[in-house]
Design a protein around this motif. Sequence first.
Motif, PDB file in Angstrom:
ATOM      1  N   ALA A  34     -17.634 -40.648   8.406  1.00 41.75           N
ATOM      2  CA  ALA A  34     -16.414 -41.091   9.099  1.00 41.75           C
ATOM      3  C   ALA A  34     -15.923 -42.434   8.560  1.00 41.75           C
ATOM      4  CB  ALA A  34     -16.680 -41.181  10.592  1.00 41.75           C
ATOM      5  N   LYS A  35     -16.274 -42.735   7.310  1.00 47.40           N
ATOM      6  CA  LYS A  35     -15.993 -44.036   6.698  1.00 47.40           C
ATOM      7  C   LYS A  35     -14.505 -44.404   6.737  1.00 47.40           C
ATOM      8  CE  LYS A  35     -16.297 -44.801   2.094  1.00 47.40           C
ATOM      9  NZ  LYS A  35     -16.793 -45.078   0.716  1.00 47.40           N
ATOM     10  N   THR A  36     -13.653 -43.441   6.423  1.00 46.50           N
ATOM     11  CA  THR A  36     -12.216 -43.727   6.406  1.00 46.50           C
ATOM     12  C   THR A  36     -11.722 -44.102   7.800  1.00 46.50           C
ATOM     13  OG1 THR A  36     -11.780 -42.366   4.470  1.00 46.50           O
ATOM     14  CG2 THR A  36      -9.957 -42.680   5.986  1.00 46.50           C
ATOM     15  N   ALA A  37     -12.121 -43.313   8.807  1.00 55.06           N
ATOM     16  CA  ALA A  37     -11.716 -43.611  10.181  1.00 55.06           C
ATOM     17  C   ALA A  37     -12.270 -44.968  10.622  1.00 55.06           C
ATOM     18  CB  ALA A  37     -12.214 -42.509  11.118  1.00 55.06           C
ATOM     19  N   ILE A  80      -4.843 -38.919  11.932  1.00 53.77           N
ATOM     20  CA  ILE A  80      -5.403 -39.229  10.615  1.00 53.77           C
ATOM     21  C   ILE A  80      -6.731 -38.493  10.468  1.00 53.77           C
ATOM     22  CG2 ILE A  80      -6.307 -41.046   9.119  1.00 53.77           C
ATOM     23  CD1 ILE A  80      -3.483 -41.692   9.541  1.00 53.77           C
ATOM     24  N   VAL A  81      -6.831 -37.664   9.436  1.00 54.09           N
ATOM     25  CA  VAL A  81      -8.098 -36.983   9.168  1.00 54.09           C
ATOM     26  C   VAL A  81      -8.964 -37.992   8.429  1.00 54.09           C
ATOM     27  CG1 VAL A  81      -9.217 -34.982   8.143  1.00 54.09           C
ATOM     28  CG2 VAL A  81      -6.892 -34.795   9.049  1.00 54.09           C
ATOM     29  N   GLY A  82      -9.849 -38.655   9.186  1.00 54.80           N
ATOM     30  CA  GLY A  82     -10.584 -39.793   8.646  1.00 54.80           C
ATOM     31  C   GLY A  82     -12.032 -39.471   8.389  1.00 54.80           C
ATOM     32  N   VAL A  83     -12.286 -38.239   7.982  1.00 51.60           N
ATOM     33  CA  VAL A  83     -13.645 -37.750   7.838  1.00 51.60           C
ATOM     34  C   VAL A  83     -13.822 -37.146   6.448  1.00 51.60           C
ATOM     35  CG1 VAL A  83     -13.054 -35.496   8.764  1.00 51.60           C
ATOM     36  CG2 VAL A  83     -15.391 -36.328   8.989  1.00 51.60           C
ATOM     37  N   ALA A  84     -15.008 -37.300   5.897  1.00 55.73           N
ATOM     38  CA  ALA A  84     -15.318 -36.654   4.625  1.00 55.73           C
ATOM     39  C   ALA A  84     -16.443 -35.662   4.870  1.00 55.73           C
ATOM     40  CB  ALA A  84     -15.772 -37.690   3.600  1.00 55.73           C
ATOM     41  N   ILE A 194      -5.246 -46.976   1.684  1.00 59.60           N
ATOM     42  CA  ILE A 194      -3.861 -46.521   1.861  1.00 59.60           C
ATOM     43  C   ILE A 194      -3.543 -46.342   3.343  1.00 59.60           C
ATOM     44  CG2 ILE A 194      -2.307 -44.555   1.479  1.00 59.60           C
ATOM     45  CD1 ILE A 194      -3.654 -44.297  -1.338  1.00 59.60           C
ATOM     46  N   PHE A 195      -4.488 -45.787   4.109  1.00 61.75           N
ATOM     47  CA  PHE A 195      -4.245 -45.636   5.547  1.00 61.75           C
ATOM     48  C   PHE A 195      -4.134 -46.999   6.224  1.00 61.75           C
ATOM     49  CE2 PHE A 195      -6.345 -41.287   5.227  1.00 61.75           C
ATOM     50  CZ  PHE A 195      -5.130 -40.628   5.275  1.00 61.75           C
TER      51      PHE A 195
END
Lengths: 350, 350
Positions: A34-37, A80-84, A194-195
């Motif tokens: 969940a790094k992006t989120a 926001i799809v904040g998951v890899a 970017i987010f």
Amino acid sequence: MSRLDPLPEQAGHASRWPPPFLLYLGNAADDLAAKTARGLAHWRPGWCVGQYRDVDCRATLGLADLDFAQARAAGANTMIVGVANAGGRMDAHMVDHMIAALDAGMNVASGLHERLSAHPRIVAAAERNGRFLFDAREAPKTPVGNGGRRAGRRLLTVGTDCSVGKMYTTLALEQEMHRRGLRADFRATGQTGIFIAGSGIPIDAVVADFISGGIEWLSPARDDGGWDLIEGQGSLFHPSYAGVSLGLLHGAQPDALVLCHEPDRPHMRGLRDYPLPALAACLEANLQAARLTSPEVIVAGVALNTSRLAPEAAARACREVEEALGVPAEDPVTMGVSRIVDRLQASFAG
Amino acid sequence: MSRLDPLPEQAGHASRWPPPFLLYLGNAADDLAAKTARGLAHWRPGWCVGQYRDVDCRATLGLADLDFAQARAAGANTMIVGVANAGGRMDAHMVDHMIAALDAGMNVASGLHERLSAHPRIVAAAERNGRFLFDAREAPKTPVGNGGRRAGRRLLTVGTDCSVGKMYTTLALEQEMHRRGLRADFRATGQTGIFIAGSGIPIDAVVADFISGGIEWLSPARDDGGWDLIEGQGSLFHPSYAGVSLGLLHGAQPDALVLCHEPDRPHMRGLRDYPLPALAACLEANLQAARLTSPEVIVAGVALNTSRLAPEAAARACREVEEALGVPAEDPVTMGVSRIVDRLQASFAG
């Protein structure tokens, strides 16, 4: 057909995926997934109204758990799809969630390799609801780089390796410079950045001939006395990705570099046979390469990621780097970046 | 629906665009615009049955002028679009020619930026005739690079600039090594090279994260004692394209480098403000970067493009480079590459 609320006048923010955000964690296997989120929740807490966690989710951001209708009612304009996940793919279950979010009235933005726009059902749901889709890994088309000298000050974070804290350091520099009343803008080169920034270029996803050109486009000439703080990627010493790092360095035309490093990392990320470069050699290689487009480039400091060290060991690591390289070294998370910004201000005064 | 002749068993040749070829020159404005066709005619004359020139064509390869039916009757299996025009685009007239070639029974292969497959009428013509289309600038998907040591010998041509003769030099090395009974295979990284080799990867068109991985895929481990001779691209000192050159260098894992250079070039191609690097500095930067994945890399020699010099000046330029760098320097076009191959054989004997 419902309509979005009028867009907030968010400086620089892409109008097709405006905040506030619902952060989609799906079935993230752990916090790393969940790094992006997590980056968004940390750096832009005011934009995040809640999180959506599926039944097997093992990550949390400590935000309110909301379903799609609740999130929309709470004001969320974009999910926001904040998951890899492994391979960056969307399974049928995830596709259903994207559609449900669109039907609830949100736009959907994703940092996954697999494109939202590759799914006809998701595209159809966006169309019938009058909502937008945004794939952060879809690179804009730009000219090739030309190396022409451009106005303005630019700082680039570079690294001994991937995932050593370049994005965090760049954002910490922006925060510290804003605190001092300086003009400074984070320029994002990866999907999480970017987010957070609301715009940017996923530089590892551009066509190879356009790496430096993409950065020239991202960070054009500026004449307001402010700084562009450009998020670095990879490392000149990573055999998988060094081409991206070199093109980024040339395109950035940096006035100043900050070298990011994690002490005691056993080998280059993902490559057991490759040790990390020595700090001094890494810095010198970056300076040499940077001088092609920016002959007067300087080193503003070193950002150490000491998260795996005890406090005394972290302080000692910073001291050792300072003595060896003659520039400030600090951990942006635990110590801040004020001494690096001091040096930047002193070096470019007047 | 007609069928192709049985494919020749052409080692390494892509079965979807087999020779013999008709070389399409269209309305090439000058010989430079027909560079791809010229490379094929020079290096693979046995594959080229003729040329197709439109009414305004100002280039010629000295081959028989054939229309599409004549070319097919003469045995052409594939028409190669060997011409570049402004922007790499196809106008309606050119599209009609592609269709006419397919209707005459040939496959069509193109090195233009604009894809054959982007034109529904061309795709329909290929389908109705049972013929294939091939876009040489369409990059295959490969894994990312991993830098793992692999068996076999590899030589890479590098350059002070773009367009200094890297492809020509690499092919001249292959020819000279074959003449000596050595195993050696040219590995193509640009569209002209791909047409000549029958396979390859257009490395400037891959996604940025896959540059070194693309080269690892192009030139895998080999254990027959032979050499892979890898065509270089760009220059570490070209601000537009250096990222491609560095990824190529790392992915190639070269045992030997040949540096290609054009003396007296006034500035880097397309960039008036950028002088060419000094030869010794350029060589050292390439060696340093190459050592990341190939610590024992050596310099086999320097290939000078002396086409703009008188014979005495060319000989003097070679002597000066030899004295300065201590390796053979010769012009592959006018002098051959035998001394470079001598050094290669001496360095890797036994």
